[in-house]
Enzyme design. Structure first.
Site, PDB file in Angstrom:
ATOM      1  N   HIS A   1      -6.879  -7.325   1.042  1.00 54.63           N
ATOM      2  CA  HIS A   1      -5.893  -6.256   1.005  1.00 54.63           C
ATOM      3  C   HIS A   1      -4.812  -6.439   2.067  1.00 54.63           C
ATOM      4  CE1 HIS A   1      -4.261  -2.302   0.249  1.00 54.63           C
ATOM      5  NE2 HIS A   1      -4.472  -1.932   1.502  1.00 54.63           N
TER       6      HIS A   1
ATOM      7  N   ASP B   1       0.838  -1.200   0.000  1.00 56.45           N
ATOM      8  CA  ASP B   1       0.000   0.000   0.000  1.00 56.45           C
ATOM      9  C   ASP B   1       0.877   1.256   0.000  1.00 56.45           C
ATOM     10  OD1 ASP B   1      -3.027   0.777   0.488  1.00 56.45           O
ATOM     11  OD2 ASP B   1      -1.907   1.940   1.972  1.00 56.45           O
TER      12      ASP B   1
END
Length: 293
Positions: A273, A108
């Site tokens: 994620h 990320d």
């Protein structure tokens, strides 16, 4: 809040760029690899992967500036939280630990720092691993129409200094918890202890987290565009793993990353994620395969 640590890792506070001090966990011997966390987390997201990698590598796990227990300087200039500055933090931290060349893996937000480190410091970076993100320039290019609502927080934190910070601070626990819950729909990735750690740590870091995101809508985007215009690419092996969210937003991750990284491997992963915590062994295996290329 009780400070959390990675078991059996040593901790130091080391100088980064511009007088900022970075909180760093490290352990192991061998080829060095840095693991950079994402939003809304801290270095602790890597605890399971870091433990596996430390059997064969010198593993370094910092909190990015503005996050966790690292310094959180005021956003006094557009580049205070640019990925160029944050990458310089990591290069200086690694030099302080005696590592002039190292691999860098990011999830990320941390992946954006890893990419900038590779572009700005190719002499220092041996390999780059990317978990579940696109380059800054390409992120903005693929967001369009109602499907872009998945990234609503990018637009909120891109706004001028002041209003986003006040809005988020008014409901900070709920704001950060909403991402932990939405991106972990099964609700099984985080123990209550670690979920609370991420919420509390992020709530203490609102101005710096917003500044990090604001930079990605400004100076970071400018840097990416300048590099693309100049034909600059990542010259080291790059590995990318991600969810299959390209099908929702209508893009091909292999094509996008291939434009930045000629020596690319891409792998979809059957995980959410927060894959480093949900599926640490496949993520550690991905990193190990990358590091032998």
């Amino acid at each position: 809040m009780t400070t959390q640590t990675i078991d059996r890792f040593d901790y130091q506070r080391l100088p980064g760029a511009d007088g900022v001090t970075i909180n760093v966990a490290h352990r192991g011997e061998g080829a060095p690899v840095v693991l950079l966390h994402g939003f809304p987390q801290t270095h602790l997201m890597w605890r399971k992967v870091a433990d596996e990698l430390s059997h064969d590598h010198a593993v370094v796990v910092p909190d990015l500036r503005g996050y966790g227990e690292s310094d959180k300087p005021e956003e006094s200039a557009p580049d205070t939280y640019s990925k160029r500055t944050m990458a310089q933090d990591i290069v200086q931290v690694m030099a302080g630990l005696g590592h002039d060349r190292f691999a860098i893996v990011g999830h990320d937000r941390g992946a954006l720092v890893a990419v900038r480190a590779g572009l700005d410091h190719p002499e220092a970076i041996t390999h780059i691993g990317i978990l579940d993100v696109l380059p800054t320039m390409d992120t903005w290019d693929v967001l369009h129409g109602v499907d872009a609502k998945v990234a609503w927080h990018l637009y909120l934190m891109a706004q001028p200094k002041g209003l986003p910070e006040r809005m988020i601070q008014s409901v900070s626990d709920e704001f950060f918890a909403s991402f932990l819950d939405a991106w972990d729909p099964a609700g099984t990735t985080f123990s209550p202890e670690f979920r609370q750690h991420y919420v509390e740590s992020s709530s203490r870091s609102v101005p710096s987290i917003v500044a990090d995101y604001r930079a990605s809508a400004g100076i970071d985007l400018d840097m990416d565009r300048a590099d693309r215009a100049a034909g600059r690419q990542l010259t080291m092996p790059v590995g990318v793993i991600s969810q299959d969210w390209g099908s929702q937003l209508g893009f091909d991750p292999t094509r996008i990353w291939g434009a930045w990284a000629p020596d690319l491997t891409y792998e979809p992963i059957d995980a959410g994620h927060f894959m480093a915590e949900e599926s640490p062994t496949p993520v550690a295996d991905f990193i190990q395969r990358l590091l032998i290329r």
